[in-house]
Design a protein around this motif. Sequence first.
Motif, PDB file in Angstrom:
ATOM      1  N   LYS A  12       0.788  -1.084  -0.100  1.00 33.54           N
ATOM      2  CA  LYS A  12       0.073  -0.173  -0.009  1.00 33.54           C
ATOM      3  C   LYS A  12       0.635   1.402  -0.062  1.00 33.54           C
ATOM      4  CE  LYS A  12      -3.773   2.062   2.170  1.00 33.54           C
ATOM      5  NZ  LYS A  12      -4.992   2.310   3.357  1.00 33.54           N
ATOM      6  N   ALA A  13       1.851   1.413   0.655  1.00 35.28           N
ATOM      7  CA  ALA A  13       2.815   2.379   0.642  1.00 35.28           C
ATOM      8  C   ALA A  13       3.373   2.723  -0.631  1.00 35.28           C
ATOM      9  CB  ALA A  13       3.876   2.186   1.895  1.00 35.28           C
ATOM     10  N   ASN A  14       3.754   1.734  -1.469  1.00 33.88           N
ATOM     11  CA  ASN A  14       3.994   2.108  -2.675  1.00 33.88           C
ATOM     12  C   ASN A  14       3.028   2.507  -3.607  1.00 33.88           C
ATOM     13  OD1 ASN A  14       6.578   1.156  -1.708  1.00 33.88           O
ATOM     14  ND2 ASN A  14       6.306  -0.958  -2.816  1.00 33.88           N
ATOM     15  N   ARG A  15       1.906   2.333  -3.279  1.00 34.70           N
ATOM     16  CA  ARG A  15       0.842   2.759  -4.163  1.00 34.70           C
ATOM     17  C   ARG A  15       0.599   4.272  -3.993  1.00 34.70           C
ATOM     18  NH1 ARG A  15      -1.580  -2.316  -2.758  1.00 34.70           N
ATOM     19  NH2 ARG A  15      -3.120  -1.087  -1.551  1.00 34.70           N
ATOM     20  N   LEU A  16       0.349   4.430  -2.821  1.00 38.60           N
ATOM     21  CA  LEU A  16       0.373   5.709  -2.244  1.00 38.60           C
ATOM     22  C   LEU A  16       1.398   6.529  -2.456  1.00 38.60           C
ATOM     23  CD1 LEU A  16      -0.989   5.293   1.408  1.00 38.60           C
ATOM     24  CD2 LEU A  16      -2.276   5.855  -0.455  1.00 38.60           C
ATOM     25  N   LYS A  17       2.899   6.327  -2.847  1.00 40.33           N
ATOM     26  CA  LYS A  17       3.469   7.010  -3.167  1.00 40.33           C
ATOM     27  C   LYS A  17       3.421   7.269  -4.747  1.00 40.33           C
ATOM     28  CE  LYS A  17       8.799   6.875  -3.383  1.00 40.33           C
ATOM     29  NZ  LYS A  17       9.916   6.108  -3.140  1.00 40.33           N
ATOM     30  N   PHE A  18       2.982   6.306  -5.434  1.00 37.67           N
ATOM     31  CA  PHE A  18       2.904   6.594  -6.740  1.00 37.67           C
ATOM     32  C   PHE A  18       1.733   7.581  -7.110  1.00 37.67           C
ATOM     33  CE2 PHE A  18      -0.185   5.181 -10.315  1.00 37.67           C
ATOM     34  CZ  PHE A  18       0.664   5.983 -11.349  1.00 37.67           C
ATOM     35  N   TYR A  19       0.704   7.400  -6.216  1.00 36.90           N
ATOM     36  CA  TYR A  19      -0.462   8.421  -6.423  1.00 36.90           C
ATOM     37  C   TYR A  19      -0.045   9.689  -6.123  1.00 36.90           C
ATOM     38  CZ  TYR A  19      -3.400   4.332  -7.366  1.00 36.90           C
ATOM     39  OH  TYR A  19      -3.955   3.319  -7.995  1.00 36.90           O
ATOM     40  N   ARG A  20       1.126  10.149  -5.513  1.00 36.29           N
ATOM     41  CA  ARG A  20       1.377  11.560  -5.242  1.00 36.29           C
ATOM     42  C   ARG A  20       2.429  11.929  -6.238  1.00 36.29           C
ATOM     43  NH1 ARG A  20       2.819   9.163   0.188  1.00 36.29           N
ATOM     44  NH2 ARG A  20       0.776   9.130   1.323  1.00 36.29           N
ATOM     45  N   THR A  21       2.927  11.166  -7.174  1.00 37.39           N
ATOM     46  CA  THR A  21       3.702  11.733  -8.293  1.00 37.39           C
ATOM     47  C   THR A  21       3.251  12.504  -9.145  1.00 37.39           C
ATOM     48  OG1 THR A  21       3.135  10.058  -9.988  1.00 37.39           O
ATOM     49  CG2 THR A  21       5.038   9.575  -7.968  1.00 37.39           C
ATOM     50  N   LYS A  22       4.132  13.527  -9.847  1.00 36.70           N
ATOM     51  CA  LYS A  22       3.773  14.454 -10.972  1.00 36.70           C
ATOM     52  C   LYS A  22       3.011  13.727 -12.184  1.00 36.70           C
ATOM     53  CE  LYS A  22       4.866  18.439 -13.555  1.00 36.70           C
ATOM     54  NZ  LYS A  22       6.481  19.167 -13.608  1.00 36.70           N
ATOM     55  N   ALA A  23       3.810  12.515 -12.461  1.00 34.32           N
ATOM     56  CA  ALA A  23       3.152  11.676 -13.641  1.00 34.32           C
ATOM     57  C   ALA A  23       1.671  11.465 -13.316  1.00 34.32           C
ATOM     58  CB  ALA A  23       3.852  10.662 -13.903  1.00 34.32           C
ATOM     59  N   TRP A  24       1.422  10.914 -12.276  1.00 37.41           N
ATOM     60  CA  TRP A  24      -0.068  10.484 -11.975  1.00 37.41           C
ATOM     61  C   TRP A  24      -1.011  11.841 -12.119  1.00 37.41           C
ATOM     62  CZ3 TRP A  24      -3.444   6.968 -12.371  1.00 37.41           C
ATOM     63  CH2 TRP A  24      -4.496   6.995 -11.794  1.00 37.41           C
TER      64      TRP A  24
END
Length: 111
Positions: A12-24
Amino acid sequence: MMKLFEDDYSIKANRLKFYRTKAWRMKRKEILERDGYECVHCKANGEFTIYEQREDGRKLLEIDHIKEIETHPHLKLDSNNLQTLCIRCHNKKHDRFQSKKNEWYMNDERW
Protein backbone atom coordinates in the motif's frame (compact mmCIF):
# COMPACT_ATOMS: atom_id res chain seq x y z
CA MET A 1 17.51 -4.13 -4.43
CA MET A 2 15.49 -1.25 -2.98
CA LYS A 3 14.11 -0.40 -6.44
CA LEU A 4 12.58 -3.89 -6.59
CA PHE A 5 10.44 -3.18 -3.52
CA GLU A 6 9.47 0.30 -4.75
CA ASP A 7 7.92 -1.28 -7.87
CA ASP A 8 5.89 -3.76 -5.79
CA TYR A 9 2.43 -2.22 -5.87
CA SER A 10 0.94 -4.93 -3.69
CA ILE A 11 2.41 -2.82 -0.88
CA LYS A 12 0.00 0.00 0.00
CA ALA A 13 2.79 2.48 0.81
CA ASN A 14 4.18 2.09 -2.71
CA ARG A 15 0.76 2.69 -4.26
CA LEU A 16 0.28 5.82 -2.15
CA LYS A 17 3.74 7.05 -3.17
CA PHE A 18 2.85 6.53 -6.85
CA TYR A 19 -0.45 8.43 -6.48
CA ARG A 20 1.51 11.46 -5.20
CA THR A 21 3.77 11.68 -8.28
CA LYS A 22 3.59 14.45 -10.85
CA ALA A 23 3.19 11.84 -13.61
CA TRP A 24 0.00 10.53 -11.93
CA ARG A 25 -1.42 14.02 -11.34
CA MET A 26 -0.88 14.90 -15.01
CA LYS A 27 -2.37 11.59 -16.21
CA ARG A 28 -5.35 12.03 -13.85
CA LYS A 29 -6.08 15.46 -15.33
CA GLU A 30 -5.76 14.03 -18.87
CA ILE A 31 -8.26 11.23 -18.14
CA LEU A 32 -10.74 13.62 -16.48
CA GLU A 33 -10.60 15.84 -19.56
CA ARG A 34 -10.93 12.85 -21.92
CA ASP A 35 -14.02 11.58 -20.07
CA GLY A 36 -15.59 15.05 -19.92
CA TYR A 37 -15.34 15.24 -16.12
CA GLU A 38 -18.12 12.64 -15.85
CA CYS A 39 -18.37 9.16 -14.34
CA VAL A 40 -18.32 6.77 -17.31
CA HIS A 41 -20.48 4.16 -15.52
CA CYS A 42 -23.16 6.69 -14.54
CA LYS A 43 -23.12 8.12 -18.06
CA ALA A 44 -23.55 4.63 -19.58
CA ASN A 45 -26.62 4.15 -17.33
CA GLY A 46 -28.17 7.50 -18.30
CA GLU A 47 -27.20 9.17 -15.03
CA PHE A 48 -25.14 12.31 -14.55
CA THR A 49 -22.27 12.59 -12.07
CA ILE A 50 -19.80 15.38 -12.74
CA TYR A 51 -16.56 16.62 -11.19
CA GLU A 52 -16.91 18.45 -7.92
CA GLN A 53 -14.59 19.11 -5.01
CA ARG A 54 -16.28 19.00 -1.63
CA GLU A 55 -15.59 21.30 1.30
CA ASP A 56 -13.49 18.60 3.01
CA GLY A 57 -11.17 18.55 -0.03
CA ARG A 58 -12.33 15.15 -1.30
CA LYS A 59 -13.23 14.87 -4.94
CA LEU A 60 -16.43 13.32 -6.25
CA LEU A 61 -14.66 11.67 -9.20
CA GLU A 62 -11.74 9.26 -9.10
CA ILE A 63 -9.55 7.72 -11.77
CA ASP A 64 -9.84 3.93 -11.75
CA HIS A 65 -7.38 1.38 -13.05
CA ILE A 66 -9.46 -1.10 -15.06
CA LYS A 67 -6.74 -3.71 -14.59
CA GLU A 68 -5.47 -3.17 -11.07
CA ILE A 69 -2.08 -1.58 -10.45
CA GLU A 70 -1.19 -4.39 -8.03
CA THR A 71 -1.38 -7.05 -10.75
CA HIS A 72 -0.62 -4.94 -13.86
CA PRO A 73 1.91 -2.27 -12.79
CA HIS A 74 3.10 -1.83 -16.38
CA LEU A 75 -0.35 -0.36 -17.20
CA LYS A 76 -0.34 2.18 -14.36
CA LEU A 77 -0.19 5.19 -16.73
CA ASP A 78 -1.79 3.59 -19.80
CA SER A 79 -4.76 5.75 -20.85
CA ASN A 80 -6.60 2.69 -22.18
CA ASN A 81 -6.47 1.17 -18.68
CA LEU A 82 -7.90 4.23 -16.91
CA GLN A 83 -11.45 5.48 -16.52
CA THR A 84 -13.25 8.19 -14.58
CA LEU A 85 -15.62 6.90 -11.90
CA CYS A 86 -17.60 8.59 -9.15
CA ILE A 87 -16.87 7.45 -5.61
CA ARG A 88 -20.07 5.38 -5.52
CA CYS A 89 -19.30 3.47 -8.73
CA HIS A 90 -15.64 3.02 -7.76
CA ASN A 91 -16.58 1.56 -4.39
CA LYS A 92 -19.22 -0.65 -6.00
CA LYS A 93 -16.67 -1.97 -8.52
CA HIS A 94 -14.31 -2.96 -5.71
CA ASP A 95 -17.12 -4.15 -3.41
CA ARG A 96 -16.15 -1.64 -0.74
CA PHE A 97 -18.42 -0.12 1.86
CA GLN A 98 -21.41 -2.16 0.75
CA SER A 99 -23.83 -2.45 3.60
CA LYS A 100 -24.28 -6.00 4.72
CA LYS A 101 -27.79 -6.87 5.80
CA ASN A 102 -28.15 -8.18 9.30
CA GLU A 103 -29.87 -11.46 8.75
CA TRP A 104 -29.59 -12.64 12.34
CA TYR A 105 -33.31 -12.18 12.74
CA MET A 106 -33.98 -14.69 9.95
CA ASN A 107 -32.23 -17.56 11.71
CA ASP A 108 -34.74 -20.26 12.71
CA GLU A 109 -32.49 -21.35 15.57
CA ARG A 110 -32.98 -18.01 17.28
CA TRP A 111 -36.60 -18.84 18.07
